[in-house]
Design a protein around this motif. Structure first.
Motif, PDB file in Angstrom:
ATOM      1  N   ASP A  45      -8.405   1.932 -10.413  1.00 16.84           N
ATOM      2  CA  ASP A  45      -6.757   0.854 -10.223  1.00 16.84           C
ATOM      3  C   ASP A  45      -7.616  -0.548  -9.251  1.00 16.84           C
ATOM      4  OD1 ASP A  45      -6.641   1.646  -7.016  1.00 16.84           O
ATOM      5  OD2 ASP A  45      -4.708   1.840  -7.535  1.00 16.84           O
ATOM      6  N   ASN A  46      -8.695  -0.743  -8.800  1.00 18.99           N
ATOM      7  CA  ASN A  46      -9.234  -2.031  -8.100  1.00 18.99           C
ATOM      8  C   ASN A  46      -8.981  -2.197  -7.254  1.00 18.99           C
ATOM      9  OD1 ASN A  46     -10.531  -2.837 -10.415  1.00 18.99           O
ATOM     10  ND2 ASN A  46      -8.423  -4.687 -10.566  1.00 18.99           N
ATOM     11  N   TYR A  47      -8.243  -1.029  -5.864  1.00 20.30           N
ATOM     12  CA  TYR A  47      -7.635  -0.815  -4.905  1.00 20.30           C
ATOM     13  C   TYR A  47      -8.831  -0.893  -4.218  1.00 20.30           C
ATOM     14  CZ  TYR A  47      -5.829   1.382  -0.526  1.00 20.30           C
ATOM     15  OH  TYR A  47      -5.337   0.769   0.938  1.00 20.30           O
ATOM     16  N   ASN A  48     -10.306   0.305  -3.674  1.00 19.57           N
ATOM     17  CA  ASN A  48     -11.379  -0.134  -3.334  1.00 19.57           C
ATOM     18  C   ASN A  48     -11.601  -1.008  -3.403  1.00 19.57           C
ATOM     19  OD1 ASN A  48     -10.769   2.759  -2.418  1.00 19.57           O
ATOM     20  ND2 ASN A  48     -11.922   4.130  -4.362  1.00 19.57           N
ATOM     21  N   GLN A  49     -11.948  -2.142  -4.610  1.00 20.40           N
ATOM     22  CA  GLN A  49     -12.686  -2.906  -4.581  1.00 20.40           C
ATOM     23  C   GLN A  49     -12.362  -4.238  -3.526  1.00 20.40           C
ATOM     24  OE1 GLN A  49     -11.947  -0.730  -6.650  1.00 20.40           O
ATOM     25  NE2 GLN A  49     -13.905  -0.787  -8.801  1.00 20.40           N
ATOM     26  N   THR A  50     -10.342  -3.976  -3.328  1.00 17.92           N
ATOM     27  CA  THR A  50      -9.608  -5.006  -2.605  1.00 17.92           C
ATOM     28  C   THR A  50     -10.893  -5.077  -1.047  1.00 17.92           C
ATOM     29  OG1 THR A  50      -7.667  -4.119  -2.580  1.00 17.92           O
ATOM     30  CG2 THR A  50      -7.844  -5.316  -3.975  1.00 17.92           C
ATOM     31  N   ARG A  51     -10.397  -3.644  -0.938  1.00 18.29           N
ATOM     32  CA  ARG A  51     -10.969  -3.643   0.473  1.00 18.29           C
ATOM     33  C   ARG A  51     -11.997  -4.344   1.306  1.00 18.29           C
ATOM     34  NH1 ARG A  51      -5.929  -2.826   2.184  1.00 18.29           N
ATOM     35  NH2 ARG A  51      -6.510  -3.469  -0.373  1.00 18.29           N
ATOM     36  N   THR A  52     -12.490  -4.872   0.541  1.00 13.67           N
ATOM     37  CA  THR A  52     -13.781  -5.227   0.612  1.00 13.67           C
ATOM     38  C   THR A  52     -13.819  -6.984   0.403  1.00 13.67           C
ATOM     39  OG1 THR A  52     -14.967  -5.262  -0.992  1.00 13.67           O
ATOM     40  CG2 THR A  52     -15.485  -3.641   0.913  1.00 13.67           C
ATOM     41  N   MET A  53     -12.720  -8.076  -0.480  1.00  9.81           N
ATOM     42  CA  MET A  53     -12.352  -8.538   0.058  1.00  9.81           C
ATOM     43  C   MET A  53     -12.269  -9.335   0.846  1.00  9.81           C
ATOM     44  SD  MET A  53     -10.600  -8.487  -3.727  1.00  9.81           S
ATOM     45  CE  MET A  53     -11.508  -7.443  -5.119  1.00  9.81           C
ATOM     46  N   PRO A  54     -12.555 -10.568   0.891  1.00 12.59           N
ATOM     47  CA  PRO A  54     -12.773 -11.976   2.197  1.00 12.59           C
ATOM     48  C   PRO A  54     -11.406 -12.035   2.477  1.00 12.59           C
ATOM     49  CG  PRO A  54     -13.069 -12.611   0.614  1.00 12.59           C
ATOM     50  CD  PRO A  54     -13.538 -11.596  -0.474  1.00 12.59           C
ATOM     51  N   ASN A  75      -2.948  -8.774  -6.079  1.00 12.32           N
ATOM     52  CA  ASN A  75      -2.429  -9.073  -7.310  1.00 12.32           C
ATOM     53  C   ASN A  75      -3.428  -8.708  -8.448  1.00 12.32           C
ATOM     54  OD1 ASN A  75      -4.120 -10.402  -6.880  1.00 12.32           O
ATOM     55  ND2 ASN A  75      -3.196 -12.128  -7.567  1.00 12.32           N
ATOM     56  N   LYS A  76      -4.643  -8.208  -7.469  1.00 13.25           N
ATOM     57  CA  LYS A  76      -5.548  -7.656  -8.744  1.00 13.25           C
ATOM     58  C   LYS A  76      -5.217  -6.022  -8.230  1.00 13.25           C
ATOM     59  CE  LYS A  76      -8.920 -11.086  -7.393  1.00 13.25           C
ATOM     60  NZ  LYS A  76      -7.766 -11.586  -6.078  1.00 13.25           N
ATOM     61  N   ILE A  77      -4.567  -5.080  -8.092  1.00 13.27           N
ATOM     62  CA  ILE A  77      -4.541  -3.848  -8.539  1.00 13.27           C
ATOM     63  C   ILE A  77      -3.968  -4.055 -10.061  1.00 13.27           C
ATOM     64  CG2 ILE A  77      -3.155  -1.912  -7.162  1.00 13.27           C
ATOM     65  CD1 ILE A  77      -5.335  -2.586  -5.778  1.00 13.27           C
ATOM     66  N   ARG A  78      -4.111  -2.795 -10.228  1.00 15.95           N
ATOM     67  CA  ARG A  78      -3.962  -2.979 -11.860  1.00 15.95           C
ATOM     68  C   ARG A  78      -2.488  -2.192 -11.809  1.00 15.95           C
ATOM     69  NH1 ARG A  78      -6.630   2.965 -13.723  1.00 15.95           N
ATOM     70  NH2 ARG A  78      -5.270   3.273 -12.631  1.00 15.95           N
ATOM     71  N   PRO A  79      -1.069  -2.806 -12.179  1.00 13.62           N
ATOM     72  CA  PRO A  79      -0.203  -2.049 -12.996  1.00 13.62           C
ATOM     73  C   PRO A  79       0.290  -0.981 -13.485  1.00 13.62           C
ATOM     74  CG  PRO A  79      -0.529  -4.642 -13.409  1.00 13.62           C
ATOM     75  CD  PRO A  79      -1.849  -4.342 -13.427  1.00 13.62           C
ATOM     76  N   PHE A  80       1.062  -0.214 -12.848  1.00  9.89           N
ATOM     77  CA  PHE A  80       1.288   1.068 -13.302  1.00  9.89           C
ATOM     78  C   PHE A  80       1.738   0.669 -15.065  1.00  9.89           C
ATOM     79  CE2 PHE A  80       1.373   2.294  -9.123  1.00  9.89           C
ATOM     80  CZ  PHE A  80       0.565   3.267  -9.632  1.00  9.89           C
ATOM     81  N   LEU A  81       2.636  -0.633 -15.365  1.00 12.93           N
ATOM     82  CA  LEU A  81       3.353  -0.139 -15.769  1.00 12.93           C
ATOM     83  C   LEU A  81       3.281  -2.328 -16.810  1.00 12.93           C
ATOM     84  CD1 LEU A  81       6.388   1.894 -16.332  1.00 12.93           C
ATOM     85  CD2 LEU A  81       4.594   1.443 -17.902  1.00 12.93           C
ATOM     86  N   LEU A  82       3.170  -3.724 -15.518  1.00 13.52           N
ATOM     87  CA  LEU A  82       3.074  -4.312 -15.891  1.00 13.52           C
ATOM     88  C   LEU A  82       1.518  -4.986 -17.196  1.00 13.52           C
ATOM     89  CD1 LEU A  82       4.450  -5.850 -12.981  1.00 13.52           C
ATOM     90  CD2 LEU A  82       5.785  -5.452 -14.761  1.00 13.52           C
ATOM     91  N   ASP A  83       2.624  -5.837 -17.697  1.00 17.92           N
ATOM     92  CA  ASP A  83       1.449  -5.746 -18.387  1.00 17.92           C
ATOM     93  C   ASP A  83       0.214  -6.863 -18.025  1.00 17.92           C
ATOM     94  OD1 ASP A  83       2.335  -5.878 -20.974  1.00 17.92           O
ATOM     95  OD2 ASP A  83       3.606  -7.490 -21.349  1.00 17.92           O
ATOM     96  N   VAL A 114       1.142  -1.116  -0.024  1.00 28.36           N
ATOM     97  CA  VAL A 114       0.588  -0.185   0.228  1.00 28.36           C
ATOM     98  C   VAL A 114       0.791   1.392   0.156  1.00 28.36           C
ATOM     99  CG1 VAL A 114      -1.607   1.016   0.971  1.00 28.36           C
ATOM    100  CG2 VAL A 114      -2.174  -1.054   1.087  1.00 28.36           C
ATOM    101  N   ALA A 115       2.146   1.399   0.740  1.00 31.46           N
ATOM    102  CA  ALA A 115       2.620   2.316   0.748  1.00 31.46           C
ATOM    103  C   ALA A 115       3.019   2.494  -0.797  1.00 31.46           C
ATOM    104  CB  ALA A 115       4.273   2.290   1.735  1.00 31.46           C
ATOM    105  N   SER A 116       3.459   1.566  -1.713  1.00 31.23           N
ATOM    106  CA  SER A 116       4.240   1.725  -2.464  1.00 31.23           C
ATOM    107  C   SER A 116       3.292   2.877  -4.105  1.00 31.23           C
ATOM    108  CB  SER A 116       4.763   0.510  -3.410  1.00 31.23           C
ATOM    109  OG  SER A 116       3.490   0.192  -3.932  1.00 31.23           O
ATOM    110  N   ARG A 117       2.007   2.233  -3.661  1.00 30.14           N
ATOM    111  CA  ARG A 117       1.091   2.310  -4.516  1.00 30.14           C
ATOM    112  C   ARG A 117       0.870   4.587  -3.547  1.00 30.14           C
ATOM    113  NH1 ARG A 117      -5.136   3.910  -3.028  1.00 30.14           N
ATOM    114  NH2 ARG A 117      -5.739   3.994  -5.315  1.00 30.14           N
ATOM    115  N   VAL A 118       1.012   4.787  -2.469  1.00 30.12           N
ATOM    116  CA  VAL A 118       0.581   6.066  -2.302  1.00 30.12           C
ATOM    117  C   VAL A 118       2.247   6.938  -2.243  1.00 30.12           C
ATOM    118  CG1 VAL A 118       0.374   7.050  -0.055  1.00 30.12           C
ATOM    119  CG2 VAL A 118      -0.487   5.125   0.228  1.00 30.12           C
ATOM    120  N   TYR A 119       2.938   6.589  -2.678  1.00 28.60           N
ATOM    121  CA  TYR A 119       4.010   7.185  -3.201  1.00 28.60           C
ATOM    122  C   TYR A 119       3.758   7.266  -4.980  1.00 28.60           C
ATOM    123  CZ  TYR A 119       7.063   7.091   0.578  1.00 28.60           C
ATOM    124  OH  TYR A 119       7.767   6.570   1.784  1.00 28.60           O
TER     125      TYR A 119
END
Length: 445
Positions: free
Chosen positions: A164-173, A201-209, A55-60
Motif C-alpha cells: 500500500d506504499n506505506y513502507n515507501q513513504t517512510r523513506t521519502m523526504p 496521499n501516496k498511500i493506497r486508499p481502501f475504496l477511493l479511486d 497512521v493510527a487509522s491504517r493500524v485499525y
C-alpha cells in the motif's frame, strides 16, 4: 480376593478412560467482548507508542479486515470485501470449514495483524499469550487448527498490506517549509515539529479511486486585508477564543474543545524539559464510539466485527483524502498569523497539531465515521460517549452520530486551531467520503 479387587479396579479405570475418550472436547467460545478487548489493547498501545492520526487509522483497518474476511466465509449476513477493496484478492480457505472455529480464527488474525502494525509488540503479546494458553487448555485441536488457518490469512493480508506504499513513504523526504510565502504553513509552538506524514496521499486508499477524489471547495483566498473573507475567519478564531477565556475555564466551549482534542502530539514544558501527554487520535475516538454503539445494539461477534471494519475503512480513507488536501493547500495555522499580526501573546485553547491547516482532520474523519455509523445503527441513535473518561474528561451525550460529528468539528474553532472553512468544508468532505464508502460496501451486508 486381593487379585479380584485389583482386577475390578483396573476394569473401572479402563471404563473411565473409555468414557473420557468418548466425551467431545469443549468448544472454544469467542464473545464480542473479546474483540472489544483486542481493539482496546491496540488503542492503548498506539497511545503509548504515539501514532499520528493517519497512521493510527491504517493500524485499525487491516486487522479488522482480516477478521471480517474470515467470518464472511460462512456468513449469510455478510459478504466478502473481495472485488471491493483496491487490489485485494480472496483470502485462503480452510480445507474443511467444520474443523476451524472461524470466530476464534478471526480474533487470532486480528491480534496477529495488529502486532505487526505497532511498535510495542510485547504489549500485544501479553494479551495473546494469556488467551492462547487458555484456549489450548479448553480444546487443543480446535485451537491449533484455527490458529494455523488464521496465520495463513495473516500472511495473505500482510502481503496485500505491504503493497500500500506505506513502507515507501517512510523513506521519502520530510516536508519543506516555504518561509517566503506568508500563506504557507509553518511549524507551531511549543515543539515546532516537522509536518507529519506529508506523503500520506501516496498511500493506497481502501475504496477511493484516488486520494484526490473528494477535493474540498477551496478555502478563502489568503489575505490580511480587513474585510476580506480570510481575515474575517482569522479574526473569528481570535475573538471566539478571547470570549471563551474571559468567561472562565469551565465554559461549555472549553469542555467541548477538550473532549474532542484527540491530539497525540501534545507537548508539555517543565523548565528545561519537554514531554508528551499521551492521548488518543480522532480515529480512535470514533472507534471507541463504534464500540459503544455495538454494545448498546447488543451486536453479536460478526456484527461487531462488521461495524469495526466498515467504520475503520471509512476513517482510513477520510484521512487519505484529508491529508491530500492538507499538503496541497499547505495553509498557515491561525496561531501563527495571530501571533505575527494581532497578538504575540495569544495562545489557542488547544495545542496546534503539527501539520497544515486545511482541511480539519477531525472534521473529515468525524464526517466519514458518522455517515458509516448512521448506516450501520440508524439515525437518531442516541448514546453516551465515555471514550474520554480514562483521560479525566466527563461523559458527553449525543442524539445521533451526526450530532457528535458536528460537535467534533466545531470543537476545532473553540480550540483555536482551525478556521471556519476548514471545519465546514472538512465535515462536508468527510461526509462525501463516508457516503461513497457506504455505497461501495452496500451489497456486502
Amino acid at each position: 480376593m486381593k487379585y479380584l479387587n485389583t482386577k475390578i479396579q483396573l476394569i473401572f479405570v479402563a471404563f473411565a478412560v473409555l468414557i473420557s475418550c468418548g466425551k467431545p472436547a469443549e468448544h472454544i467460545t469467542v464473545t464480542p467482548e473479546l474483540f472489544h478487548e483486542s481493539v482496546n489493547k491496540v488503542t492503548n498501545i498506539m497511545i503509548h507508542d504515539i501514532f499520528s492520526p493517519p497512521v493510527a487509522s491504517r493500524v485499525y483497518a487491516y486487522p479488522n479486515i482480516a477478521a471480517y474476511e474470515i467470518l464472511a466465509q460462512n456468513s449469510s449476513e455478510f459478504q466478502s470485501l473481495n472485488g471491493k477493496l483496491n487490489e485485494f484478492t480472496p483470502i485462503p480457505t480452510p480445507a474443511d470449514l467444520k474443523e476451524v472455529n472461524l470466530e476464534l480464527a478471526a480474533l487470532i488474525a486480528h491480534m496477529e495483524i495488529s502486532k505487526k502494525l505497532i511498535f510495542s509488540e510485547d504489549r500485544m503479546a501479553v494479551l495473546q499469550d494469556s488467551l492462547y494458553a487458555q484456549w489450548e487448555t479448553v480444546n487443543e485441536v480446535e485451537y491449533n487448527k484455527s490458529k494455523t488457518y488464521a496465520l495463513n490469512v495473516v500472511k495473505h493480508i500482510k502481503g496485500w498490506m505491504d503493497k500500500d506504499n506505506y513502507n515507501q513513504t517512510r523513506t521519502m523526504p520530510k516536508f519543506t517549509v516555504d518561509t517566503d510565502d506568508p500563506s504557507r504553513w509553518q511549524p507551531t509552538p511549543p515543539s515546532y515539529m516537522d509536518g507529519i506524514e506529508p506523503h500520506w496521499n501516496k498511500i493506497r486508499p481502501f475504496l477511493l479511486d484516488s486520494a484526490a477524489q473528494f477535493k474540498p471547495e477551496r478555502h478563502p483566498e489568503f489575505s490580511l486585508e480587513k474585510g476580506s473573507k480570510f481575515y474575517e475567519e482569522l479574526m473569528e478564531v481570535y475573538n471566539v477564543s478571547q470570549d471563551i477565556t474571559k468567561r472562565g475555564d469551565k465554559t461549555e466551549e472549553i469542555e467541548i474543545a477538550q473532549f474532542w482534542d484527540c491530539n497525540p502530539f501534545v507537548s508539555v514544558t517543565r523548565g528545561h524539559f519537554m514531554f508528551a501527554t499521551k492521548k488518543i487520535s480522532p480515529g480512535a475516538h470514533w472507534i471507541g464510539i463504534t464500540q459503544i454503539a455495538s454494545k448498546k445494539a447488543n451486536s453479536n461477534v460478526a456484527q461487531t466485527v462488521n461495524a469495526y471494519t466498515k467504520t475503520s475503512i471509512a476513517i482510513a480513507d477520510a484521512f487519505i483524502s484529508c491529508w491530500d488536501e492538507k499538503f496541497r493547500s499547505n495553509l498557515i495555522r491561525p496561531e501563527t498569523l495571530i501571533n505575527q499580526n494581532i497578538d504575540p501573546d495569544w495562545l489557542p485553547i488547544l495545542q496546534t497539531p503539527p501539520f497544515p491547516e486545511y482541511t480539519s482532520g477531525h472534521s473529515v474523519a468525524s464526517g466519514s465515521a458518522s455517515v458509516m455509523l448512521t448506516e450501520l445503527f440508524g439515525d437518531n441513535f442516541n448514546f453516551d460517549d465515555d471514550v474520554e473518561v480514562p483521560f479525566g474528561l466527563p461523559v458527553r451525550s449525543f442524539k445521533s452520530f451526526y450530532a457528535a460529528s458536528a460537535e467534533a468539528a466545531i470543537s476545532r474553532l473553540y480550540g483555536g486551531i482551525h478556521y471556519r472553512a476548514a471545519i465546514d468544508n472538512g465535515l462536508d468532505q468527510g461526509k462525501k467520503v463516508g457516503h461513497f464508502v457506504v455505497e461501495k460496501l452496500k451489497d456486502t451486508k
